[in-house]
Scaffold this motif. Sequence first.
Motif, mmCIF file in Angstrom:
data_model
loop_
_atom_site.group_PDB
_atom_site.id
_atom_site.type_symbol
_atom_site.label_atom_id
_atom_site.label_comp_id
_atom_site.label_asym_id
_atom_site.label_seq_id
_atom_site.Cartn_x
_atom_site.Cartn_y
_atom_site.Cartn_z
ATOM 1 N N UNK A 1 0.695 -1.363 0.001
ATOM 2 C CA UNK A 1 0.118 0.063 -0.006
ATOM 3 C C UNK A 1 0.697 1.300 -0.101
ATOM 4 N N UNK A 2 2.171 1.156 -0.530
ATOM 5 C CA UNK A 2 3.186 2.295 -0.078
ATOM 6 C C UNK A 2 2.506 3.376 -1.346
ATOM 7 N N UNK A 3 1.737 3.240 -2.260
ATOM 8 C CA UNK A 3 1.300 4.082 -3.228
ATOM 9 C C UNK A 3 -0.111 4.527 -2.980
ATOM 10 N N UNK A 4 -0.575 3.961 -1.869
ATOM 11 C CA UNK A 4 -2.311 4.356 -1.469
ATOM 12 C C UNK A 4 -2.001 5.600 -0.619
ATOM 13 N N UNK A 5 -3.316 6.360 -0.817
ATOM 14 C CA UNK A 5 -3.242 7.466 -0.139
ATOM 15 C C UNK A 5 -4.582 7.450 1.047
ATOM 16 N N UNK A 6 -4.173 7.836 2.167
ATOM 17 C CA UNK A 6 -5.083 7.673 3.304
ATOM 18 C C UNK A 6 -5.380 8.913 3.867
ATOM 19 N N UNK A 7 -6.462 9.502 4.475
ATOM 20 C CA UNK A 7 -6.940 10.703 4.928
ATOM 21 C C UNK A 7 -6.780 10.308 6.451
ATOM 22 N N UNK A 8 -6.081 11.309 7.397
ATOM 23 C CA UNK A 8 -6.291 11.044 8.771
ATOM 24 C C UNK A 8 -6.545 12.308 9.321
ATOM 25 N N UNK A 9 -6.348 12.168 10.758
ATOM 26 C CA UNK A 9 -6.946 13.316 11.705
ATOM 27 C C UNK A 9 -8.299 13.688 11.644
ATOM 28 N N UNK A 10 -9.127 12.924 12.309
ATOM 29 C CA UNK A 10 -10.709 13.179 12.187
ATOM 30 C C UNK A 10 -10.983 13.787 13.223
ATOM 31 N N UNK A 11 -10.227 14.635 13.924
ATOM 32 C CA UNK A 11 -10.890 15.381 15.302
ATOM 33 C C UNK A 11 -11.717 16.681 14.940
ATOM 34 N N UNK A 12 -11.562 17.086 13.760
ATOM 35 C CA UNK A 12 -12.594 18.152 13.223
ATOM 36 C C UNK A 12 -13.701 17.739 12.488
ATOM 37 N N UNK A 13 -13.658 16.366 12.192
ATOM 38 C CA UNK A 13 -14.720 16.036 11.450
ATOM 39 C C UNK A 13 -16.185 16.356 11.949
ATOM 40 N N UNK A 14 -17.255 16.675 11.269
ATOM 41 C CA UNK A 14 -18.505 17.179 11.817
ATOM 42 C C UNK A 14 -19.371 16.483 10.693
ATOM 43 N N UNK A 15 -20.859 16.417 11.192
ATOM 44 C CA UNK A 15 -21.951 15.685 10.477
ATOM 45 C C UNK A 15 -22.557 16.689 9.409
ATOM 46 N N UNK A 16 -22.770 16.552 8.139
ATOM 47 C CA UNK A 16 -23.475 17.310 7.207
ATOM 48 C C UNK A 16 -24.875 16.926 7.143
ATOM 49 N N UNK A 17 -25.358 15.802 7.863
ATOM 50 C CA UNK A 17 -26.699 15.531 7.725
ATOM 51 C C UNK A 17 -27.121 14.870 8.970
#
Length: 586
Positions: free
Chosen positions: A290-306
């Motif tokens: 997975x060395x070329x795979x992208x990941x999204x981290x740091x979910x502390x500011x995530x919020x609900x849109x629905x």
Amino acid sequence: MPELRSSTRQARLRFRKLDDQQAEPAVKPVPPAPQRAGKCDHIPAARGRKGAPWRRVVPAPRRARKGAEVVDLDANLGSEHLPKAVAIHAVVCESKDPALNKVAQGVGNKGMRMDGESAEKLVGAEDDSTIAPIPERVHVGNSPVYITDRKLGKGGFGQVYVGRRVSGGTARTGPHAYEVALKFEHRSSKGCNFVPPYEWQVYQTLNGCYGVPAVHYKGRQGDYYILVMDILGPSLWDVWNSLGQAMSPHMAACIAVEAISILEKFHSKGFVHGDVKPENFLLGLPGSPEEKKLFLIDLGLASKWRDSSGQHVDYDQRPDIFRGTIRYASAHAHLGRTGSRRDDLESLAYTLIFLIKGRLPWQGYQGDTKSFLVCKKKMATSPDMLCSFCPPPFKQFLESVTNMKFDEEPNYAKLISLFESLIESPASRPIRIDGALKVGQKRGRLPVNHEEDDQPKKKVRLGSPASQWISVYNARRPMKQRYHYNVADNRLQQHIEKGNEDGLYISCVASSANLWALIMDAGTDFGSQVYELSPVFLHKDWIMDQWEKSFYITAIAGALNGSSLVLMSKGTPYTQQSYKLEIAGE
């Protein structure tokens, strides 16, 4: 704050460019958003490999002014409680891919400008001497026993360490990995407030979501809440640094396609990330599949849109609340508007442009009004100027996402298709784009590499447009508008003539302190226009002469000195007009 007397400690408190600071100074912290008590620290899931060496770069100390407060305001931390800093140390990893190996080595040699040592005096930071030490052994829930190894990073109220299994474990990633990332948050930190961190709730909802690192175990041990996660590789910030702080448009296009796919999956779970930026996108562990795979981290500011009923959350605006990172935040975030899907995509647009150009026009502002000045600059910078020297797809992407409505559902497939002309063959791609090639999602004509993902995919090819596609256009003409303000009398003519040459006519005028403001539009339907700047208010003879020529008053303003600016246009919907002038006191 008293002066720092230790030169060693002074050296560890890095002075960086305050243009990356995310919020008000320490004496005026931003109040938290209502969704949570505080944000967990900005700490990547983890980076490194077993036995990988470390290299730290500690700059020479700068002399502190007498009586001045010396703090380290970390540039790009996304937080509701600012300022705070994070210490992330670059890890040099051996990789089979020469390009990624170069990235890892570059990170180790140069250090990370974003990730300096945390200052103990920083607002929101914890004093290690006053809290319980990190457990030497970790066992939460049904997890194996891990030995706490080297430290990967530290933030305002959280720390990340490498965890090594005491026994067993042969995989590089997953629940049976011999090395994992252990994220510790003290129960008294602002991110926890004696309850499990808000980030846990987001991970629990998103665990298994495409592009989000897996959380294998979580629980409380002693005074700490602990997450057991996969170790990841370098961030896009690291890659950008290793490439001489300039990324090729082809690589940025791959990032755009995969990041849009990740955000689409993220949004489908009902959340917006709230802090999209280069530091929060990480590649997989070097040397792993997975060395070329992208990941999204740091979910502390995530919020609900629905909400729970599936309806979009209501619009609200709280100018005293800012969530995100000043450099990459959307203009709506600066204005305190409720976060929605458009904000993540706008932040992604700024991220992509930054990776290509190495700088954004609003970098460099400092002081208490920084957020306001950055917002003002963002709103005043045209897509043409911002995307200069970038291929056209990046400008098209920026224009699309900045014109979205609050509750509008993004057309992710269309956004991805903008970049297809820049996508190279699978063998040449520095970033995998698996997310854009899943079954059931029409992703333009992006090619597929079946060996890169076990999930079934729909095979599509580059080539001429598919004949069954239909494009629908609105009959409404495009609207173009221009404004000028603080215009002196002697400069009116050149602004008006230039606008008329471009097909624009004045639709509105105003005056303040004997200076003029003009609004010029392309959709006025005027055939021609005349104006007079008269030393008296409303020159009657001139107005009547223009009436005879079928010109009618369409805009008027008076200045403090008694002069007036009268605009008369031909092509108005009315053919008769009168006016009445009342003199004060009569």
